[in-house]
Design an enzyme around this catalytic site. Structure first.
Site, short mmCIF file in Angstrom:
data_model
loop_
_atom_site.label_atom_id
_atom_site.label_comp_id
_atom_site.label_asym_id
_atom_site.label_seq_id
_atom_site.Cartn_x
_atom_site.Cartn_y
_atom_site.Cartn_z
N CYS A 148 -11.15 -32.74 37.76
CA CYS A 148 -11.49 -34.14 37.70
C CYS A 148 -10.91 -34.43 39.41
O CYS A 148 -10.83 -35.39 39.25
CB CYS A 148 -10.06 -34.62 36.78
SG CYS A 148 -10.24 -34.41 35.07
N HIS A 288 -8.20 -41.53 39.94
CA HIS A 288 -8.26 -40.96 38.86
C HIS A 288 -8.61 -41.82 37.97
O HIS A 288 -6.89 -41.43 37.97
CB HIS A 288 -8.19 -39.90 39.08
CG HIS A 288 -9.00 -38.88 37.76
ND1 HIS A 288 -10.00 -38.79 37.17
CD2 HIS A 288 -8.41 -38.05 36.26
CE1 HIS A 288 -10.49 -37.95 36.51
NE2 HIS A 288 -8.80 -37.11 35.67
N ASN A 318 -11.15 -41.44 30.28
CA ASN A 318 -11.07 -40.19 31.80
C ASN A 318 -12.72 -39.42 31.69
O ASN A 318 -13.14 -39.11 30.43
CB ASN A 318 -10.06 -39.03 31.54
CG ASN A 318 -10.27 -38.18 32.58
OD1 ASN A 318 -11.25 -38.19 33.20
ND2 ASN A 318 -9.25 -37.30 32.11
N1 COA Z 1 -2.35 -40.06 18.16
C1 COA Z 1 -0.85 -40.36 18.05
N2 COA Z 1 0.26 -39.40 18.19
C2 COA Z 1 0.32 -38.21 18.91
C3 COA Z 1 -1.69 -38.19 19.45
C4 COA Z 1 -2.23 -39.12 19.17
N3 COA Z 1 -3.95 -38.83 20.09
N4 COA Z 1 -0.81 -36.93 20.16
C5 COA Z 1 0.33 -37.13 20.43
N5 COA Z 1 1.09 -37.27 19.92
C6 COA Z 1 2.56 -37.60 18.63
C7 COA Z 1 2.89 -35.46 19.43
O1 COA Z 1 2.84 -35.40 18.07
C8 COA Z 1 4.24 -36.39 19.12
O2 COA Z 1 5.00 -36.63 18.36
P1 COA Z 1 6.67 -35.89 17.78
O3 COA Z 1 7.35 -37.02 19.56
O4 COA Z 1 6.51 -36.17 16.45
O5 COA Z 1 6.29 -35.23 18.42
C9 COA Z 1 4.46 -37.62 20.23
O6 COA Z 1 2.77 -38.01 19.81
C10 COA Z 1 4.52 -37.91 21.61
O7 COA Z 1 3.68 -36.63 22.22
P2 COA Z 1 3.72 -35.53 23.88
O8 COA Z 1 2.50 -34.77 23.72
O9 COA Z 1 4.59 -35.92 23.78
O10 COA Z 1 2.27 -37.20 23.84
P3 COA Z 1 2.06 -37.79 25.69
O11 COA Z 1 2.85 -38.89 25.97
O12 COA Z 1 2.78 -36.67 27.11
O13 COA Z 1 1.62 -38.41 25.98
C11 COA Z 1 -1.57 -37.45 26.50
C12 COA Z 1 0.41 -37.50 25.23
C13 COA Z 1 -2.47 -36.19 26.43
C14 COA Z 1 -1.86 -38.82 26.65
C15 COA Z 1 -0.51 -37.47 28.08
O14 COA Z 1 0.76 -36.50 28.86
C16 COA Z 1 -1.42 -37.63 29.18
O15 COA Z 1 -2.00 -38.24 29.74
N6 COA Z 1 -0.90 -36.16 29.75
C17 COA Z 1 -2.25 -35.91 31.14
C18 COA Z 1 -4.37 -36.25 30.44
C19 COA Z 1 -4.46 -35.47 32.04
O16 COA Z 1 -4.48 -35.86 32.73
N7 COA Z 1 -5.63 -35.11 31.08
C20 COA Z 1 -6.82 -34.64 32.30
C21 COA Z 1 -6.13 -33.61 33.59
S1 COA Z 1 -6.91 -34.70 35.12
#
Ligand code: COA
Length: 366
Positions: A148, A288, A318
């Site tokens: 990215c 980004h 993204n």
């Molecule tokens: N839909 C619904 N629920 C989801 C889900 C989805 N797509 N993905 C995860 N969940 C649930 C999880 O199971 C968890 O449930 P629980 O609390 O019952 O265990 C809850 O939602 C929270 O999950 P978590 O992984 O902690 O969510 P988050 O707030 O960290 O968001 C991302 C997840 C991936 C959106 C976030 O971590 C993110 O944006 N990360 C960086 C991504 C990024 O920048 N990637 C590219 C590199 S540049």
């Protein structure tokens, strides 16, 4: 009271100092005018027609529109569906859009760089094919990959080629067909990524516009948290790997999120401090587009109002190497000559950084 001789000495010294000051100022002005900076002089973009909405994803994995919108800011993304069309297809269209908009003769391009994490093939560069297809027959070309951060690092690379004085037109394309490495059964990744491409032309500038400063970093210990493990030189794709979907991208979202928030804010703060920039002399943040919450946190740390923050994550998700040039293309009509734009990115590797650029043109004057 001065005697006549004292007065003459004083006057002579005064004139000598004035003369030295004038010579210094003239030299400074000349050297400043002769300094080559790399400016963006045209942009273009392409996204495929097929729209994958949150509602459609609800039918594919256990997720919902409300969760995706509030956790990421994404409403829909574009997907390149047709078989046999890879990242070069996106890159070629983005480059052709730039060529059309700016009336550029592709034969005058010296170098084509394609930043991508999803090249067409493991060997035979995507850039080489792209350059030929757009008619850049006098250019050399190469791919570069820093996930990215690919386009951000590519800006630094393009800028260095321009600053060398040997190259006048460098075409930097950020393009990714993320759908080729995304598992549409994995809700941790499939809700985030989309396909797209954007292009920017870099040319020498003698007015002090273009790239002013950069702060770029990487940390290989981060690769455990975001990677497409199999199919590279260290781990082959086997039947067993294919059966369990091991050839797709894997991400531990929370760790990536925390590192992105910290490092994007840190990099932009460093750029602001060492260039004595405050929120009042920044017109735009081009960050980004990985997660709206990461972008908001970066803007908040800089003290920027939301009107200054470029956003299109809601429409494209993204797109990895393509997010920054897609932003520039979407906001081109609002950008004015002399505007200060702060770029920031974070990606797999880990890799991250920030670039300070002065925008070089106003669209309606072209
Ligand atoms: N839909 C619904 N629920 C989801 C889900 C989805 N797509 N993905 C995860 N969940 C649930 C999880 O199971 C968890 O449930 P629980 O609390 O019952 O265990 C809850 O939602 C929270 O999950 P978590 O992984 O902690 O969510 P988050 O707030 O960290 O968001 C991302 C997840 C991936 C959106 C976030 O971590 C993110 O944006 N990360 C960086 C991504 C990024 O920048 N990637 C590219 C590199 S540049």
């Amino acid at each position: 009271m001065f005697h006549f001789e004292q007065k003459t000495v004083f006057l002579t010294r005064f004139l000598a100092i004035l003369g030295q000051f004038w010579v210094k100022m003239t030299f400074f002005k000349k050297s400043h005018m002769n300094k080559i900076s790399a400016a963006i002089t045209a942009v273009g973009a392409y996204v495929p027609d097929h729209v994958l909405t949150n509602a459609m994803l609800e039918t594919m994995v256990d997720t919902n529109d409300e969760w995706i919108t509030t956790r990421t800011g994404i409403k829909e993304r574009r997907i390149l569906k047709e078989d046999g069309k890879g990242t070069s297809f996106l890159a070629i269209h983005a480059a052709k859009d730039l060529i059309r908009k700016s009336n550029l003769d592709p034969k005058t391009i010296d170098l084509v760089i394609v930043a991508t994490a999803t090249p067409d093939m493991k060997a035979a560069s995507t850039a080489s094919y792209t350059a030929t297809q757009i008619g850049a027959t006098n250019a050399f070309s190469f791919d570069m990959d820093s996930a990215c951060s690919g386009f951000l690092f590519g800006m630094s690379t393009a800028s260095s080629f321009i600053a060398s004085g040997r190259y006048k037109k460098v075409l930097l394309i950020g393009a990714d067909k993320m759908s080729s490495i995304v598992n549409y059964k994995d809700r941790a990744t499939c809700i985030i990524f989309g396909d797209g491409a954007g292009a920017a032309l870099f040319e020498p500038n003698h007015e002090g516009l273009g790239i002013q400063d950069e702060y770029l970093r990487s940390d290989g210990s981060g690769r455990d948290f975001l990677q497409a493990t199999y199919g590279g030189s260290s781990h082959a794709i086997t039947h067993e790997v294919l059966d369990r979907g091991g050839h797709y991208a894997f991400q531990e979202g929370k760790t990536v999120f925390k590192n992105a928030v910290f490092n994007m804010a840190d990099a932009t703060t460093k750029i602001l401090e060492r260039n004595q920039l405050t929120k009042d002399n920044i017109q735009w943040l081009a960050a980004h587009q990985a997660n709206k919450r990461i972008i908001d946190a970066t803007a908040q740390r800089m003290g920027l109002e939301s009107e200054k923050v470029m956003i299109n994550i809601d429409r494209y998700g993204n797109t990895t190497s393509a997010t920054l040039p897609l932003l520039l293309n979407d906001y081109e009509a609002q950008l004015k000559k002399g505007d200060t734009v702060i770029f920031a990115a974070f990606g797999g590797g880990f890799s991250w950084g920030s670039i300070y650029l002065k925008w070089a043109y106003t669209t309606n004057e072209n």
